[in-house]
Structures are given as C-alpha cells and as structure tokens.
Design a protein around this motif. Sequence first.
Motif, PDB file in Angstrom:
ATOM      1  N   GLU A  99       7.269   1.883  -2.964  1.00 50.02           N
ATOM      2  CA  GLU A  99       6.980   0.862  -3.966  1.00 50.02           C
ATOM      3  C   GLU A  99       8.095  -0.183  -4.013  1.00 50.02           C
ATOM      4  O   GLU A  99       7.834  -1.381  -4.184  1.00 50.02           O
ATOM      5  CB  GLU A  99       6.800   1.507  -5.337  1.00 50.02           C
ATOM      6  CG  GLU A  99       6.602   0.518  -6.481  1.00 50.02           C
ATOM      7  CD  GLU A  99       5.385  -0.394  -6.281  1.00 50.02           C
ATOM      8  OE1 GLU A  99       5.398  -1.509  -6.838  1.00 50.02           O
ATOM      9  OE2 GLU A  99       4.434   0.002  -5.574  1.00 50.02           O
ATOM     10  N   ARG A 143       9.508  -5.281   7.714  1.00 48.36           N
ATOM     11  CA  ARG A 143       8.435  -4.388   8.126  1.00 48.36           C
ATOM     12  C   ARG A 143       8.939  -2.970   7.880  1.00 48.36           C
ATOM     13  O   ARG A 143      10.145  -2.745   7.811  1.00 48.36           O
ATOM     14  CB  ARG A 143       8.121  -4.542   9.617  1.00 48.36           C
ATOM     15  CG  ARG A 143       7.532  -5.924   9.994  1.00 48.36           C
ATOM     16  CD  ARG A 143       8.598  -6.897  10.393  1.00 48.36           C
ATOM     17  NE  ARG A 143       8.132  -8.159  10.900  1.00 48.36           N
ATOM     18  CZ  ARG A 143       7.728  -8.390  12.153  1.00 48.36           C
ATOM     19  NH1 ARG A 143       7.613  -7.394  13.000  1.00 48.36           N
ATOM     20  NH2 ARG A 143       7.401  -9.587  12.546  1.00 48.36           N
ATOM     21  N   ARG A 173       7.400  -2.370  -1.006  1.00 47.20           N
ATOM     22  CA  ARG A 173       6.071  -2.975  -0.877  1.00 47.20           C
ATOM     23  C   ARG A 173       6.059  -4.501  -0.992  1.00 47.20           C
ATOM     24  O   ARG A 173       5.498  -5.179  -0.113  1.00 47.20           O
ATOM     25  CB  ARG A 173       5.124  -2.362  -1.916  1.00 47.20           C
ATOM     26  CG  ARG A 173       3.703  -2.942  -1.860  1.00 47.20           C
ATOM     27  CD  ARG A 173       2.864  -2.416  -3.004  1.00 47.20           C
ATOM     28  NE  ARG A 173       3.497  -2.611  -4.302  1.00 47.20           N
ATOM     29  CZ  ARG A 173       3.537  -3.791  -4.942  1.00 47.20           C
ATOM     30  NH1 ARG A 173       2.972  -4.871  -4.398  1.00 47.20           N
ATOM     31  NH2 ARG A 173       4.129  -3.899  -6.107  1.00 47.20           N
ATOM     32  N   PRO A 174       6.653  -5.126  -2.037  1.00 46.55           N
ATOM     33  CA  PRO A 174       6.579  -6.591  -2.120  1.00 46.55           C
ATOM     34  C   PRO A 174       7.309  -7.297  -0.980  1.00 46.55           C
ATOM     35  O   PRO A 174       6.937  -8.408  -0.597  1.00 46.55           O
ATOM     36  CB  PRO A 174       7.216  -6.903  -3.479  1.00 46.55           C
ATOM     37  CG  PRO A 174       7.998  -5.703  -3.838  1.00 46.55           C
ATOM     38  CD  PRO A 174       7.312  -4.542  -3.227  1.00 46.55           C
ATOM     39  N   VAL A 177       7.379  -6.152   2.082  1.00 42.99           N
ATOM     40  CA  VAL A 177       6.434  -6.080   3.197  1.00 42.99           C
ATOM     41  C   VAL A 177       5.344  -7.122   3.009  1.00 42.99           C
ATOM     42  O   VAL A 177       4.969  -7.843   3.950  1.00 42.99           O
ATOM     43  CB  VAL A 177       5.816  -4.668   3.298  1.00 42.99           C
ATOM     44  CG1 VAL A 177       4.715  -4.625   4.361  1.00 42.99           C
ATOM     45  CG2 VAL A 177       6.890  -3.633   3.614  1.00 42.99           C
ATOM     46  N   ASP A 178       4.854  -7.240   1.783  1.00 46.50           N
ATOM     47  CA  ASP A 178       3.755  -8.161   1.504  1.00 46.50           C
ATOM     48  C   ASP A 178       4.124  -9.612   1.783  1.00 46.50           C
ATOM     49  O   ASP A 178       3.277 -10.398   2.241  1.00 46.50           O
ATOM     50  CB  ASP A 178       3.310  -8.012   0.042  1.00 46.50           C
ATOM     51  CG  ASP A 178       2.625  -6.682  -0.235  1.00 46.50           C
ATOM     52  OD1 ASP A 178       2.241  -6.000   0.743  1.00 46.50           O
ATOM     53  OD2 ASP A 178       2.473  -6.327  -1.424  1.00 46.50           O
ATOM     54  N   ASP A 179       5.380  -9.988   1.506  1.00 40.87           N
ATOM     55  CA  ASP A 179       5.754 -11.388   1.730  1.00 40.87           C
ATOM     56  C   ASP A 179       6.403 -11.622   3.091  1.00 40.87           C
ATOM     57  O   ASP A 179       6.891 -12.716   3.382  1.00 40.87           O
ATOM     58  CB  ASP A 179       6.655 -11.914   0.609  1.00 40.87           C
ATOM     59  CG  ASP A 179       8.027 -11.241   0.539  1.00 40.87           C
ATOM     60  OD1 ASP A 179       8.447 -10.608   1.528  1.00 40.87           O
ATOM     61  OD2 ASP A 179       8.686 -11.362  -0.513  1.00 40.87           O
TER      62      ASP A 179
END
Length: 388
Positions: free
Chosen positions: A315, A327, A318-319, A321-323
């Motif tokens: 968690e 990786r 996660r953000p 990775v999202d932006d």
Amino acid sequence: MPSLRTLLKFLSPLLLVLLVEGLFRLGIWEPIAKPSSHAGSSIELKQALSASDFAKIGLVTIGSSRPEFGIDHEQLTLDAAEHGINYANASMPGTHWMTVGVLGRWLQRHHPEIQGGIVALSIQDFSYAGNGDYELGIVTPLRTWHDTAEIKRSVAFNWHDVDTWGAYSSLFAWRGDVQDLLRHPKQRRKALRSAAKRDPVAVLQENPTLDGDMCAIGVNDPAACEAVANSADPTLQRLAGQCRQLNANGGQRQDLNRYPRDDRLPDSMRRARDLIRDRLRGLAWPQPPVVVLMPTTGIWKNHTLPKGQHDWALEILRPLVDDGTIRVVDGTDALDTEDGTDCRYFADFYHQNAAGREAFAEWLEPRLYPLLFGELTAIDASNDAASH
C-alpha cells in the motif's frame, strides 16, 4: 568589558571543537576507520566507486544485507554488460530508508550518469521511519551538511542519548570508532592492511556467500528459536541474536488490518509511509527504480511481523507505482512452498545461502529484466547522443 585575550580564552574550546567537527565532516577519519563497521562498509563502497573501472555506472543496486547475499550480482554484471552497461552493487548491511536517501543523493553527486537501478529491501523495512541510531554510522561518510534535516526524520535527537547526537555531529558519530582504535590499535592496523587488498570489482560485482542451511531447525516456526536456546552447537548459537529480535514482541503481534483508511493511521505509521515515499521519489534516475521486495522467512511473516505487514508495504508503494515513479517486483514469497519457506535456501532467519541466491535469481530474472533493461541503453551511447 572583557579583553580580547579573555574572549579568545573563552571561545578557544568552542572553536577547537568546531574545527575538529569540520575535519571529521571532511573525512579526515575515514582512512583509519574500522573496516568491519557500518561506516567502514560505506567507506569501502565510496572507494570502490571511485576506481577507474567504475568511472561510469549505468545500473546500481541499493539495499541491505538481504540483497547483498540474495541477489546474483555476478549474473547481473554479465547481463548488464551485454547491454553495454556497467553494474555496481551498492547494498550494505544495515541499510534502511535513511541510507537509501543519503546514498541516493551521494550517487547523484558523484555518478550522475546512472540511468536506473534496484532498491531491494524486505517488507520488514516498511515498519518504521527509522531503524535505529546505528544507521548514522552508515550515512556519516556519505552525508553533507544538507542531509541533516532528512537524517532527523529517521533518528530523533535526544539530548540524553549521546548516540543520537550523530544526527547533527560527525564528531559524535565517529566517537565509538575513535574509542575502538584507542583500545585496539594493533587489530585496527591489521584490519586496515587486509581491507586495502580488496579489489573494487570484488566489492561491487562479486557475490558474497553464506554457508549452510536452516533445515536442522526450520525457518517457519518459533520452535526454531527454542532449539537455538537449548543447543550448545556454535552453528546454532550464532542465531541467538536473531532470535532475540524475533521474540522481541513477546508473541503480541500488532494488527495493521485495523487501519484501513489513512485518517486512522497512527502517527508512527504515517511518518514511515511519508518518509519511504519521499526517499523513493528522491531517486532522480532517468528510469524508474525497480523496488524488489526480498524473500522473507515464514517465522517473520507469520509469527513476528505485524499482521497485514505485507499488504501495508504494498500500500505504501501503490501510488508510486500508479504514477510511474517506481516499479515493483514482489519476491516476499518467492522461496516458499506449500509448507512455508524452503529451509534449504536460507543460511539464517534473514539471509539466503548460495542455493537460495540461485533459486531467487531463477524466479527474479523474467520479472526483473524487462523492467530493468527494457528502456536502458549503453552509457557510452547515451553520452554520445547527449553530446550531439
């Protein structure tokens, strides 16, 4: 009004301390620092990265002793060379997020040509913003005056705890090493002579190896530490320190699943989350860093670390990775079977042996290499293109 002589007499001790502090901050102690210390590891790394063979580096690994022993650096070196890239393993024992930040900035100053790399830690390393004042020893040879504010985020200064004074002062950070030299000058000279023979290639590209496996006691059940406590076998007694860490929570595991929303996070978790994200965002490499979560034994995952620790680590990431900032390759369970972590692959409760390194390399390569080499280009070719 005091005379100039009186004023100088009063200020002289302070000026002397400031002078010594400046000399220590400039590295005057580094040539005689204890090679086997945390600071000695950083100094060895700095010296190796200054060698002519590593004048240009394209790819680097930052991490703790887990990737030091658990990642196949020799194979990475060969595979990077096929892409025209020079690889350097900059993982060191004790590395936590403070080291990731300070070492990352040091690399930016001294090796701005780095294109990308790996940050390899374990889910355990997502528990706290800091991992103890011992990490000051690692960062002291790498820090600048500008790193103090970031260091304080990981080690809170305590006036009554002299070990924390190193957050501000290199003189105090080296205090223990100075005392050790005064107590054991002959041993220090011998250690320095031996360290001077270390080849930079050995430091940055060869695989260190731990012998043995854990199948005699296992790596999944707390009973393993009972076996350690009841044994006179030196090969098991060496695990006593790790067992003290494993038993530190007294069997009372925190449940992180109680905090599903950010607004319910305890301050300590919020600080850890924010610091980790900031340190990863601070790695200003052209290609996004690949965060590799190293294999973790069952005794840690299922009996010692907080419940939900694995999900909590993911968690946090996660953000990012999202932006596209990072990786992630999650190898936490990579060496597990249906019965738990495979005892054949670990030399202790933390670290993989040679067989574990090979097994993890087989699992890791198809997941890591497309991320690592897919967008990287040869250093020379990159520099040539930039010059035209």
